[in-house]
Design a protein around this motif. Structure first.
Motif, PDB file in Angstrom:
ATOM      1  N   ARG A  45       0.841  -1.207   0.000  1.00 30.94           N
ATOM      2  CA  ARG A  45       0.000   0.000   0.000  1.00 30.94           C
ATOM      3  C   ARG A  45       0.872   1.251   0.000  1.00 30.94           C
ATOM      4  NH1 ARG A  45      -2.828  -2.625   3.990  1.00 30.94           N
ATOM      5  NH2 ARG A  45      -4.615  -3.692   3.136  1.00 30.94           N
ATOM      6  N   SER A  46       1.907   1.248   0.815  1.00 27.16           N
ATOM      7  CA  SER A  46       2.823   2.387   0.879  1.00 27.16           C
ATOM      8  C   SER A  46       3.531   2.585  -0.464  1.00 27.16           C
ATOM      9  CB  SER A  46       3.829   2.156   1.997  1.00 27.16           C
ATOM     10  OG  SER A  46       4.719   3.227   2.084  1.00 27.16           O
ATOM     11  N   TYR A  47       3.968   1.508  -1.076  1.00 27.79           N
ATOM     12  CA  TYR A  47       4.609   1.557  -2.392  1.00 27.79           C
ATOM     13  C   TYR A  47       3.664   2.183  -3.423  1.00 27.79           C
ATOM     14  CZ  TYR A  47       6.182  -0.365  -6.888  1.00 27.79           C
ATOM     15  OH  TYR A  47       6.554  -0.535  -8.196  1.00 27.79           O
ATOM     16  N   MET A  48       2.418   1.726  -3.460  1.00 21.35           N
ATOM     17  CA  MET A  48       1.453   2.216  -4.445  1.00 21.35           C
ATOM     18  C   MET A  48       1.021   3.650  -4.166  1.00 21.35           C
ATOM     19  SD  MET A  48       1.332   0.057  -6.800  1.00 21.35           S
ATOM     20  CE  MET A  48       0.090   0.911  -7.761  1.00 21.35           C
ATOM     21  N   ALA A  49       1.136   4.112  -2.920  1.00 19.20           N
ATOM     22  CA  ALA A  49       0.812   5.510  -2.594  1.00 19.20           C
ATOM     23  C   ALA A  49       1.728   6.462  -3.352  1.00 19.20           C
ATOM     24  CB  ALA A  49       0.911   5.755  -1.092  1.00 19.20           C
ATOM     25  N   ARG A  87       0.030   9.545  -2.571  1.00 14.35           N
ATOM     26  CA  ARG A  87       0.569   9.826  -1.238  1.00 14.35           C
ATOM     27  C   ARG A  87      -0.538  10.034  -0.212  1.00 14.35           C
ATOM     28  NH1 ARG A  87       5.812  13.680  -2.284  1.00 14.35           N
ATOM     29  NH2 ARG A  87       7.132  12.014  -3.059  1.00 14.35           N
ATOM     30  N   ARG A  88      -1.624   9.306  -0.429  1.00 14.22           N
ATOM     31  CA  ARG A  88      -2.794   9.302   0.456  1.00 14.22           C
ATOM     32  C   ARG A  88      -3.463  10.666   0.580  1.00 14.22           C
ATOM     33  NH1 ARG A  88       0.842   5.621   2.767  1.00 14.22           N
ATOM     34  NH2 ARG A  88       0.008   3.514   2.753  1.00 14.22           N
TER      35      ARG A  88
END
Length: 173
Positions: A20-24, A164-165
């Motif tokens: 999830r962090s990578y795709m953000a 980045r959310r």
């Protein structure tokens, strides 16, 4: 000769949280997938798993959670609409991501003749009406390939972006 310092990245196992962090870090446009069920009730969800597959025939790939009522409507009827939101559509993106049961009572929409699903008339800068061509289950998602048979728009409004959310707008020229 120029000296180049190499930076060795930290390598860690892939976990759902790390992914999830990578795709953000990969910003994308914001879309709401909509469909009508067999009783003509509207369903919709904000979709972050959307990409073009081919231009001939024009085909989109949309990922939806297996438990999604929108997915259920899509698989029953075989059609869906992809509403690309413009920069002023953030509230609608958040509403359709929340799963709130009243989302179609608080968001302007219409279903033009021959449409595959509701068109979000106030918040979409373009809409693609699609026929399901194939679907594949991967983990807790179903990837649906939709052949685009009609496009409405674009309106010229700048697209809504998410990365980045956080939401953002396409920069002005």
């Amino acid at each position: 000769m120029r000296h180049v310092e190499l930076v060795t990245p930290t390598t860690q196992a892939s976990t759902p949280a790390r992914f999830r962090s990578y795709m953000a870090g990969f910003p994308s446009g914001v879309a709401v997938v909509t469909a009508m069920d067999a009783q003509r009730e509207p369903w919709g969800m904000t979709c972050s798993a959307l990409c073009s597959v081919t231009v001939d025939p024009p085909t989109l790939l949309v990922g939806m959670r297996l438990e999604s009522p929108t997915l259920r409507a899509v698989m029953i009827t075989g059609v869906f609409a992809v509403n690309l939101l413009h920069a002023k559509g953030q509230d609608t993106a958040e509403l359709f991501a929340s799963g709130a049961p009243d989302r179609f009572q608080t968001t302007p929409w219409h279903t033009p003749e021959g449409a595959a699903g509701p068109h979000l008339s106030r918040d979409a800068h373009a809409v693609a009406d699609c026929r399901v061509r194939q679907s594949v289950r991967i983990g807790g998602q179903r990837m649906v390939f939709g052949e685009v048979y009609r496009i409405t728009g674009p309106t010229g409004e700048p697209p809504l972006l998410y990365g980045r959310r956080q939401f953002s707008a396409w920069p002005a020229d």
